[in-house]
Design a protein around this motif. Structure first.
Motif, mmCIF file in Angstrom:
data_model
loop_
_atom_site.group_PDB
_atom_site.id
_atom_site.type_symbol
_atom_site.label_atom_id
_atom_site.label_comp_id
_atom_site.label_asym_id
_atom_site.label_seq_id
_atom_site.Cartn_x
_atom_site.Cartn_y
_atom_site.Cartn_z
ATOM 1 N N HIS A 150 0.830 -1.217 0.000
ATOM 2 C CA HIS A 150 0.000 0.000 0.000
ATOM 3 C C HIS A 150 0.863 1.266 0.000
ATOM 4 O O HIS A 150 0.482 2.284 -0.568
ATOM 5 N N TYR A 151 1.992 1.188 0.692
ATOM 6 C CA TYR A 151 2.875 2.365 0.780
ATOM 7 C C TYR A 151 4.099 2.128 -0.094
ATOM 8 O O TYR A 151 4.522 0.982 -0.284
ATOM 9 N N ILE A 152 4.653 3.222 -0.586
ATOM 10 C CA ILE A 152 5.902 3.038 -1.336
ATOM 11 C C ILE A 152 7.089 3.196 -0.373
ATOM 12 O O ILE A 152 7.027 3.964 0.591
ATOM 13 N N LYS A 153 8.135 2.460 -0.656
ATOM 14 C CA LYS A 153 9.320 2.511 0.195
ATOM 15 C C LYS A 153 10.063 3.814 -0.094
ATOM 16 O O LYS A 153 10.247 4.178 -1.265
ATOM 17 N N LEU A 154 10.498 4.491 0.960
ATOM 18 C CA LEU A 154 11.000 5.843 0.779
ATOM 19 C C LEU A 154 12.523 5.952 0.863
ATOM 20 O O LEU A 154 13.062 7.055 0.760
ATOM 21 N N ASN A 155 13.212 4.833 1.040
ATOM 22 C CA ASN A 155 14.667 4.905 1.241
ATOM 23 C C ASN A 155 15.386 5.670 0.127
ATOM 24 O O ASN A 155 16.165 6.588 0.400
ATOM 25 N N ASP A 156 15.110 5.291 -1.120
ATOM 26 C CA ASP A 156 15.815 5.933 -2.241
ATOM 27 C C ASP A 156 15.497 7.419 -2.289
ATOM 28 O O ASP A 156 16.376 8.258 -2.515
ATOM 29 N N PHE A 157 14.246 7.724 -2.062
ATOM 30 C CA PHE A 157 13.821 9.130 -2.090
ATOM 31 C C PHE A 157 14.532 9.927 -0.984
ATOM 32 O O PHE A 157 15.034 11.033 -1.217
ATOM 33 N N PHE A 158 14.580 9.349 0.211
ATOM 34 C CA PHE A 158 15.256 10.020 1.323
ATOM 35 C C PHE A 158 16.741 10.248 0.978
ATOM 36 O O PHE A 158 17.292 11.320 1.245
ATOM 37 N N ASP A 159 17.370 9.223 0.382
ATOM 38 C CA ASP A 159 18.797 9.359 0.019
ATOM 39 C C ASP A 159 18.986 10.482 -1.002
ATOM 40 O O ASP A 159 19.882 11.309 -0.878
ATOM 41 N N GLU A 160 18.096 10.488 -2.017
ATOM 42 C CA GLU A 160 18.213 11.521 -3.072
ATOM 43 C C GLU A 160 18.048 12.926 -2.504
ATOM 44 O O GLU A 160 18.726 13.859 -2.894
#
Lengths: 440, 315
Positions: free
Chosen positions: A99-109
């Motif tokens: 249901h939710y998207i994983k935010l790790n990559d976004f947080f890193d960017e």
């Protein structure tokens, strides 16, 4: 001629479709519970609308129906919400069900670091599996169960004298659960300013999560744990330990000795009402209510004080509340939703969030030297956030929660059976859930 | 011959189309009319029922789209039928059903009989009496929580006035002994007018000539009541019981608003329990089995009852 019409119709349809897609890209819907902080968020989000040109709409659902409504939305793959400020216990299920998207990559960017947030909120609102660096939400609203008390009543000399005579110590904000019970008994049925008042309002609500969010504040402090470290699903003898039984008995005693008649199904709003209307000397409630209490014309300002959940013989803990903000994977506007999270994570926005009554979980805000004195309840919030524990956040959390609601309400409020039987029954229910889930 | 719109339309219809329409039999035309209804019935009633039965043999959970669905045979049925908590909800439902029907029939029929006595202003009284059933059950449940509130609710004050008990000494919705009665009282308050209206229709359908004949035979009012009024109104009464029985078997909104199923599980009726299993615990397969059991129970009981009702009508 016919061909011309067909082409024209196709062109109009395509144009309309494109226009609709374009419109969606400029709109975001944020879903949350309907409560005071949500109103503050609407105001705060005006800043985002001005900066980005994106139009925000909000879908707020009252707490008793929040989980039902929103989990239905997520489970059906609904596109209503682009952003979801979902309860902390949903994180496991929502992560595993996609249901939710994983935010790790976004947080890193974007250079958003989880180290910048209060660790308990990161663990409680963002991580799944717990303790792993997999983030599905940004801590949005730190919250914890604490207490509000009628400082003006506590400070009355005649009451102070009588209390000291009776209990042998000063009437003040309690530091232990025993003191809490003493004070509750002291005020129970007492007449103050011509009105009969009662000791305290505690959580007893049965339908959603109320009594669990209340009883855990006694259980944890008597030594209750969910399961041994490293093997959390081997709960026999842990969840129903002698300490846990004592804690449950204590909560029932509080319900029996010190609450207003008819408070058999009370949660946040009922407790607020009882406190604001001058019915009770103390109320258990999540910290989100404190700004409202402080501003209340009848009980606000110097008339109220705040204290963390008192310590018990087995430790000093408080039930974690609060939520993280996640991007719903079914959204048509994931980039827009991520943009909002990026904006929301900014320190200046978080500082403003705190000013407006939202409990920021950003360390830069709460560790600011001026934070503790910025509001009468700020120090209590900090003290409380330092002792938090949360309920299960497994995908099967709803099963676990409802079993606990049933067992605990049945003992504490209905008075059926013993505390030992209630917790033994709870162990049976939870073991069944874990076995169904293949966890043991 | 005068040319009508129909004949003009008939002339304008191309021979090919006209031939096709003329070629349809009565049976085919009947099917054309009935087909949409049958299709809808299959789509929104029969198909979901079959699907529910299928799901009831699985461990399916709607909130776990990524988990494999396994066929588990009769395990869900076995678990439900051996679960003591579910039997408690069945007991709570039976208690609610029996007492609400008992009071609603008793009071409803009495009111109907009184209203039927043709006194001045009885239309006004009828309107006043039927007001509660015009309200939303959720609203009724909500405002009765205030009426039952021990400190401010009028119910406790009234009881205290008549019994001398302390106003705050009891809580209708917080006490396990009183809560089952609290929901019975509210449902009776709300739905007795419905039973009254049906009974009133029954009473008014009895021809005066029958009573006149009984008067000629010097039958007492008591005898007239038992040998004319009750038997002739009985099919209507039974119909009211059927409607209210089905409604109360699936009672949800009023009780949820009033007690939330508590304290403990005291007022957790089967429909509330089923909703929790299906949409809070998300045990879809299990809840489907639960729904099938309830469906069979209601369907079976209703069939027996309807047969009895038809027998009474034939008498």
């Amino acid at each position: 001629m016919k061909k011309t019409h067909l082409l024209a119709a196709t062109a109009i349809s395509a144009a309309t479709g494109l226009a609709a897609t374009g419109a969606q890209a400029d709109e975001l819907t944020l879903c949350w519970a309907s409560w005071d902080p949500a109103n503050a968020l609407v105001e705060l989000s005006q800043g985002f609308e001005e900066e980005s040109g994106v139009s925000m709409s909000f879908e707020f659902v009252p707490w008793p129906n929040f989980a039902d409504r929103m989990l239905n939305e997520l489970n059906s793959g609904g596109k209503l919400c682009d952003l979801m400020i979902g309860d902390s216990q949903w994180i496991g299920g929502s992560a595993e069900a996609g249901h939710y998207i994983k935010l790790n990559d976004f947080f890193d960017e974007q250079g958003i670091s989880m180290d910048d947030f209060i660790p308990a909120t990161v663990r409680g609102y963002s991580e799944w599996p717990k303790g792993s660096p997999n983030y599905w939400a940004l801590p949005a609203f730190g919250d914890v169960v604490g207490w509000t008390y009628r400082k003006d009543w506590f400070e009355r000399p005649e009451l102070q004298a009588e209390f000291k005579d009776t209990y042998g110590y000063d009437l003040a904000a309690p530091e232990t659960l025993e003191q809490l019970r003493d004070i509750g008994k002291f005020f129970q049925g007492r007449e103050i300013d011509g009105t009969k008042v009662y000791g305290m309002a505690i959580y007893t609500e049965r339908g959603s999560e109320g009594i669990t969010m209340g009883v855990t504040n006694a259980l944890y402090n008597y030594g209750f744990t969910y399961g041994p470290e490293g093997d959390p699903y081997q709960i026999e003898g842990v969840v129903n330990s002698a300490d846990a039984v004592e804690g449950l008995e204590f909560y029932r005693e509080l319900y029996e000795c010190c609450t207003p008649p008819g408070s058999s199904d009370w949660y946040m709003s009922e407790n607020i009402d009882a406190y604001r209307s001058g019915q009770v000397a103390m109320q258990m409630n999540f910290a989100f209510i404190w700004p409202g209490v402080n501003a209340d014309p009848d009980v606000g300002g110097d008339r109220s004080g705040y204290f963390p959940n008192p310590a018990g013989p087995g430790g000093h803990f408080a039930q974690l509340g609060g939520q993280g903000i996640s991007v719903v994977s079914y959204s048509d506007n994931i980039p827009g939703a991520l943009e909002y999270i990026k904006w929301f994570a900014q320190p200046e926005v978080q500082a403003k969030w705190w000013e407006m009554g939202g409990y920021s979980a950003l360390r830069a805000v709460v560790e600011d030297p001026g934070f503790a004195t910025s509001q009468p309840y700020a120090q209590t919030f900090l003290d409380s956030m330092a002792i938090v524990q949360d309920f299960w956040a497994e995908p099967a959390y709803a099963d676990l929660l409802l079993a606990m609601q049933d067992r605990v309400h049945n003992y504490v409020v209905a008075g059926n059976g013993t505390a030992q039987e209630a917790l033994d029954g709870l162990v049976e229910d939870w073991v069944e859930v874990f076995e169904d889930e293949g966890l043991r | 011959m005068v040319e009508t719109t129909v004949s003009r339309a008939a002339k304008a219809t191309s021979p090919r189309v006209a031939k096709r329409i003329r070629g349809l039999s009565d049976r085919a035309i009947a099917w054309i009319f009935v087909a949409p209804t049958i299709f809808l019935l299959l789509a929104i009633n029969i198909f979901p029922l079959i699907w529910t039965i299928r799901l009831s043999f699985t461990n399916y959970r709607v909130n776990r789209p990524n988990k494999d669905v396994e066929f588990i045979g009769l395990r869900n049925y076995e678990r439900i039928l051996t679960d003591t908590d579910i039997w408690m909800t069945m007991q709570a439902t039976a208690h609610f059903l029996f007492w609400t029907l008992f009071f609603q029939v008793l009071i409803g029929f009495t009111l109907a009989w009184l209203i039927n006595q043709k006194f001045r202003g009885n239309d006004l009284w009828t309107t006043i009496i039927v007001l509660p059933m015009m309200l939303s059950p959720a609203v009724v449940g909500n405002f009765w929580t205030f009426l039952y509130q021990p400190q401010i609710g009028i119910f406790n004050y009234v009881v205290a006035f008549f019994t001398g008990a302390d106003v705050t000494s009891f809580s209708m919705i917080g006490d396990i002994n009183l809560a089952p009665w609290a929901i019975v009282i509210v449902d009776t308050w709300m739905w007795t007018p419905f039973v009254m209206l049906i009974c009133l229709a029954g009473l008014r359908s009895i021809p005066d000539s029958i009573y006149e004949a009984a008067e000629c035979d010097r039958a007492s009012k008591w005898r007239q009541f038992w040998t004319i009024t009750v038997p002739m109104a009985l099919p209507f009464l039974m119909l009211a019981v059927l409607f209210r029985g089905i409604e109360n078997f699936k009672m949800f909104d009023l009780v949820v608003q009033l007690t939330g199923g508590g304290p403990g599980n005291t007022t957790t009726l089967t429909s509330i329990d089923l909703k929790r299993e299906a949409f809070e615990r998300w045990r879809t397969g299990y809840a489907s089995a639960y729904a099938v059991i309830l469906f069979v129970t209601v369907f079976g009981l209703a069939s027996i009852y309807v047969k009895a009702l038809n027998k009474v009508k034939e008498r």
